[in-house]
Design a protein around this motif. Structure first.
Motif, PDB file in Angstrom:
ATOM      1  N   SER A  32      11.854  54.484  47.326  1.00 18.56           N
ATOM      2  CA  SER A  32      11.376  55.437  48.462  1.00 18.56           C
ATOM      3  C   SER A  32      11.183  55.162  49.307  1.00 18.56           C
ATOM      4  CB  SER A  32      12.524  56.426  48.423  1.00 18.56           C
ATOM      5  OG  SER A  32      14.324  56.699  47.769  1.00 18.56           O
ATOM      6  N   ASN A  39       7.116  63.406  44.456  1.00 14.25           N
ATOM      7  CA  ASN A  39       8.240  62.256  44.013  1.00 14.25           C
ATOM      8  C   ASN A  39       8.976  61.337  44.640  1.00 14.25           C
ATOM      9  OD1 ASN A  39      11.252  63.206  42.502  1.00 14.25           O
ATOM     10  ND2 ASN A  39      12.338  63.379  45.065  1.00 14.25           N
ATOM     11  N   THR A  43       8.754  58.157  41.816  1.00 12.93           N
ATOM     12  CA  THR A  43      10.255  57.577  40.505  1.00 12.93           C
ATOM     13  C   THR A  43      11.021  56.350  42.243  1.00 12.93           C
ATOM     14  OG1 THR A  43      11.145  59.675  42.392  1.00 12.93           O
ATOM     15  CG2 THR A  43      10.430  59.991  39.891  1.00 12.93           C
ATOM     16  N   THR A  45      13.425  56.798  44.025  1.00  9.66           N
ATOM     17  CA  THR A  45      15.660  57.101  44.415  1.00  9.66           C
ATOM     18  C   THR A  45      16.101  57.000  44.761  1.00  9.66           C
ATOM     19  OG1 THR A  45      13.884  58.436  45.989  1.00  9.66           O
ATOM     20  CG2 THR A  45      14.019  59.525  44.362  1.00  9.66           C
ATOM     21  N   GLN A  61      18.745  55.830  50.653  1.00  9.13           N
ATOM     22  CA  GLN A  61      17.347  56.768  50.078  1.00  9.13           C
ATOM     23  C   GLN A  61      17.788  58.257  51.304  1.00  9.13           C
ATOM     24  OE1 GLN A  61      14.126  53.919  50.590  1.00  9.13           O
ATOM     25  NE2 GLN A  61      14.303  54.597  53.515  1.00  9.13           N
ATOM     26  N   ARG A  64      15.878  63.090  48.804  1.00 12.05           N
ATOM     27  CA  ARG A  64      15.018  63.285  47.204  1.00 12.05           C
ATOM     28  C   ARG A  64      15.828  62.486  46.012  1.00 12.05           C
ATOM     29  NH1 ARG A  64      10.911  67.223  48.999  1.00 12.05           N
ATOM     30  NH2 ARG A  64       9.739  66.699  46.788  1.00 12.05           N
ATOM     31  N   SER A  65      16.855  62.846  45.525  1.00  7.73           N
ATOM     32  CA  SER A  65      17.472  62.814  44.439  1.00  7.73           C
ATOM     33  C   SER A  65      18.109  62.089  44.405  1.00  7.73           C
ATOM     34  CB  SER A  65      18.006  64.065  44.068  1.00  7.73           C
ATOM     35  OG  SER A  65      19.403  63.753  43.386  1.00  7.73           O
ATOM     36  N   GLN A  66      17.943  61.458  43.317  1.00  6.10           N
ATOM     37  CA  GLN A  66      18.304  59.794  42.738  1.00  6.10           C
ATOM     38  C   GLN A  66      19.685  59.986  42.509  1.00  6.10           C
ATOM     39  OE1 GLN A  66      18.173  57.537  39.130  1.00  6.10           O
ATOM     40  NE2 GLN A  66      16.937  56.226  39.987  1.00  6.10           N
ATOM     41  N   ASN A  69      21.924  60.293  46.293  1.00  5.12           N
ATOM     42  CA  ASN A  69      21.826  59.327  46.415  1.00  5.12           C
ATOM     43  C   ASN A  69      23.478  58.308  46.426  1.00  5.12           C
ATOM     44  OD1 ASN A  69      20.206  59.384  48.192  1.00  5.12           O
ATOM     45  ND2 ASN A  69      18.293  59.049  47.219  1.00  5.12           N
TER      46      ASN A  69
END
Length: 136
Positions: A32, A39, A43, A45, A61, A64-66, A69
């Motif tokens: 992202s 983060n 990663t 995400t 995006q 912040r969490s995949q 998303n």
């Protein structure tokens, strides 16, 4: 961050209602951009989801969490597919095209033609004035 089973179940039901299986989707993860600090930088995400039969794709995006998303990307993709199937996209395109035409600047020729018509109309109105003189 986890997603409630109800939300996952709702997405699965919606996919079956629209006739979409997980095999029709290609999901890739990329890094992202924007806020999120380390983060986001470390990663992947951002979710890039493609519906292979129609060629529609979404990139999500927002969080912040995949996992979040992934859910949001599926929801967005299902919205687009639903609009495509119900024919709303063509109506939306027509509406945006109409607004674009309205906002577009008129050509020089069109402006001159409009002015000419206005001058003609004013001449007609002048002819509607009083016939006699002032000494009645």
């Amino acid at each position: 961050m986890s997603i409630s089973p109800e939300k996952e179940k709702a997405i699965a039901e919606r996919m079956t209602r629209l006739g979409i299986s997980e095999d029709d989707l290609r999901e890739t993860f990329v890094r992202s951009s924007g806020p999120g600090g380390q983060n986001v930088n470390k990663t992947s995400t951002c979710v890039h989801l493609v519906h292979l039969p129609s060629g529609l794709f979404v990139k999500c995006q927002q969080d912040r969490s995949q996992t979040v998303n992934r859910l949001l990307a599926r929801r967005l993709l299902l919205d687009r597919i639903e609009r495509l199937k119900t024919g709303q996209i063509s109506a939306e395109k027509a509406r945006t095209e109409k607004i674009r035409r309205q906002k577009r600047r008129r050509s020089k020729r069109a402006q001159e033609k409009t002015l000419e018509l206005k001058h003609r109309q004013s001449e007609k109105k002048k002819l509607r004035g009083k016939i006699g003189g002032e000494d009645s």
